[in-house]
Design an enzyme around this catalytic site. Sequence first.
Site, short mmCIF file in Angstrom:
data_model
loop_
_atom_site.label_atom_id
_atom_site.label_comp_id
_atom_site.label_asym_id
_atom_site.label_seq_id
_atom_site.Cartn_x
_atom_site.Cartn_y
_atom_site.Cartn_z
N GLN A 122 0.93 -1.10 0.13
CA GLN A 122 0.13 0.04 0.12
C GLN A 122 0.81 1.20 -0.14
OE1 GLN A 122 -1.48 0.67 3.76
NE2 GLN A 122 -3.39 2.08 3.12
N SER A 125 1.35 6.43 2.41
CA SER A 125 2.00 7.47 3.51
C SER A 125 2.91 8.11 2.60
CB SER A 125 2.04 6.91 4.54
OG SER A 125 1.23 6.06 5.34
N GLU A 240 -8.90 -1.69 5.72
CA GLU A 240 -7.71 -1.85 6.50
C GLU A 240 -8.10 -1.89 7.99
OE1 GLU A 240 -4.95 1.75 6.07
OE2 GLU A 240 -3.27 0.26 6.67
N GLU A 376 -5.35 8.21 17.83
CA GLU A 376 -6.00 9.68 18.03
C GLU A 376 -7.05 9.85 16.78
OE1 GLU A 376 -2.75 9.07 18.12
OE2 GLU A 376 -2.29 9.53 20.38
C1 LIG Z 1 4.25 -0.84 11.13
C2 LIG Z 1 3.65 0.36 10.27
C3 LIG Z 1 3.36 -0.11 9.15
C4 LIG Z 1 2.80 0.94 8.13
N1 LIG Z 1 2.59 0.39 6.86
C5 LIG Z 1 2.09 1.33 5.99
C6 LIG Z 1 1.93 0.89 4.46
O1 LIG Z 1 2.10 -0.20 4.37
N2 LIG Z 1 1.56 1.68 3.79
C7 LIG Z 1 1.35 3.02 4.24
O2 LIG Z 1 1.07 3.63 3.23
N3 LIG Z 1 1.43 3.64 5.27
C8 LIG Z 1 1.86 2.65 6.21
N4 LIG Z 1 2.27 3.06 7.50
C9 LIG Z 1 2.12 4.47 8.02
C10 LIG Z 1 0.92 4.77 8.66
O3 LIG Z 1 -0.61 4.82 8.01
C11 LIG Z 1 1.12 6.28 9.24
O4 LIG Z 1 2.35 5.95 10.11
C12 LIG Z 1 0.05 6.89 10.25
O5 LIG Z 1 -1.01 7.19 9.29
C13 LIG Z 1 0.37 7.92 10.91
O6 LIG Z 1 0.94 9.13 10.04
P1 LIG Z 1 2.30 9.70 10.29
O7 LIG Z 1 3.35 8.60 10.68
O8 LIG Z 1 2.77 10.78 9.16
O9 LIG Z 1 1.96 10.71 11.76
P2 LIG Z 1 1.36 11.94 11.61
O10 LIG Z 1 0.18 11.91 10.83
O11 LIG Z 1 2.34 12.93 11.57
O12 LIG Z 1 0.89 11.96 13.15
C14 LIG Z 1 1.94 12.50 14.25
C15 LIG Z 1 1.15 12.47 15.71
O13 LIG Z 1 -0.17 13.34 15.48
C16 LIG Z 1 -1.18 12.90 15.82
N5 LIG Z 1 -2.32 13.55 14.93
C17 LIG Z 1 -2.20 13.68 13.68
N6 LIG Z 1 -3.34 14.23 13.15
C18 LIG Z 1 -4.10 14.30 14.22
C19 LIG Z 1 -5.54 14.64 14.30
N7 LIG Z 1 -6.19 15.22 13.53
N8 LIG Z 1 -6.12 14.83 15.56
C20 LIG Z 1 -5.51 14.18 16.62
N9 LIG Z 1 -4.11 13.90 16.49
C21 LIG Z 1 -3.56 13.64 15.46
C22 LIG Z 1 -1.27 11.42 15.42
O14 LIG Z 1 -2.13 10.81 16.13
C23 LIG Z 1 0.38 11.00 15.88
O15 LIG Z 1 0.21 10.98 17.32
C24 LIG Z 1 2.65 2.21 8.52
C25 LIG Z 1 3.07 2.57 9.82
C26 LIG Z 1 3.52 1.72 10.79
C27 LIG Z 1 3.95 2.08 12.02
#
Ligand SMILES: Cc1cc2nc3c(=O)[nH]c(=O)nc-3n(C[C@H](O)[C@H](O)[C@H](O)COP(=O)(O)OP(=O)(O)OC[C@H]3O[C@@H](n4cnc5c(N)ncnc54)[C@H](O)[C@@H]3O)c2cc1C
Length: 407
Positions: A122, A125, A240, A376
Amino acid sequence: MTTVAEAAIATTDDERLVSGLTEQLVADAPPKDTPTREFLGAQFDRGLAWVHFPQGDGGLGLSPRLQELVDTRLRAAGAPHASLHNPIGFGMGAPTVVTHGSTAQKDRYLRPLFTGEEIWCQLFSEPGAGSDVASLATRAVQDGDEWVVNGQKVWTTLAHLARWGMLVARTDPEAPKHRGLTYFVVDMHGPGVEVRPLRQMTGEAEFNEVYFTDVRIPDAERLGGVGDGWHVSLTTLMNERVSIGGGVMPRGGGPIAEAVRLWDARHKGSNTVEDRVLKDRLAKLWIRAEASRLTNMRARQNRSMGTPGPEGSVGKLAFAELNQKIYELCIDLLGLEGTLYGSYAMVRPEHAGFGTDVRKSFLRARANSIEGGTSEVMRNILGERVLGLPGEPRTDKDIPWSQVPRS
Ligand SMILES: Cc1cc2nc3c(=O)[nH]c(=O)nc-3n(C[C@H](O)[C@H](O)[C@H](O)COP(=O)(O)OP(=O)(O)OC[C@H]3O[C@@H](n4cnc5c(N)ncnc54)[C@H](O)[C@@H]3O)c2cc1C
């Protein structure tokens, strides 16, 4: 109008059909003596891969509730499960292809996806777009019958094994962020696709960074309309959550079984204050695990055809928090041994997720409240879309993506 009695008879007929086909499958391809791919191929051809998919696409066009009959019988017979080798393809790729794909795409992708011959990943991100995935910046520009893609994705689970990727890219930077996206299936072995490992705290690299440099995708590999990528993405994202948090284990199974096993092996019969406190934690977590299992079972029974709704976030949220608490207890049950970790050697795993060592599972579970949408964000979805609470301010929703400030 169908009467209740008629509906009951219709359900019984469907159940009989599904049970009969499953028994026939087990007889014709005994799971323990049939190579995995061959067995899964036979399951697909009989419409028992996803019974709610249309006939010819691995299904029978029946209620998704009936899948439980198939899965329970096949599990008892020791059959392999397609989600083990290809979790993203099975749980997210297939429903997206069957909902939005052309006949040619369904014919091409679904069977090898189910048998595990072709692994899927997928590509949503990006370094600047996670929770707010609609703000993503990877560009796709049309050039005749092809699209040219440039950009970077991140956290891409199993990209190192994948043949196909579900890619969302920006095709119209002048449209507001949700309206300028288009969804493609990209060949992960094609020229210009570079996959680089990202190590996790377990030492493994089950996910990756993926770079696209002038990657060409035929327009025939677009899923859904141009500019309709957000709508198609929602099918992937909703599935998902259910595929991560909606599983139904046997009673007392899964992570809580590990905790009970450790309790029995190391603490059973002891009456120290410390052990009574541990036992209290174990009992509370067992009850939460059972409540979560029953909630998922009820959600599965209520699920109708089509894409799951926002209530899928309940299971995802509970799964993440419960796993973390259960594995914390496991480490406490191990005592000092809980700090001994086999090896942090860099491994490129064949599977994503938990292993057989609870210490690894403890570390891996930290990601459960991030992957597939953070806890969150799950709470936001439940608050707004299930409970009807006021939405959070979205100041960039209606302005062109190109004018939204970003770092
Ligand atoms: C083990 C693992 C596997 C993954 N596999 C995939 C994959 O196969 N494909 C893919 O596309 N992605 C994948 N991901 C990515 C995952 O979907 C993202 O890490 C996730 O959506 C969070 O995005 P970010 O890491 O950019 O954090 P951010 O969005 O930057 O968030 C940082 C912090 O801010 C908080 N936050 C952000 N927005 C809000 C809001 N509106 N209200 C309250 N709090 C908020 C979040 O909860 C978090 O604590 C994977 C992640 C992990 C850990």
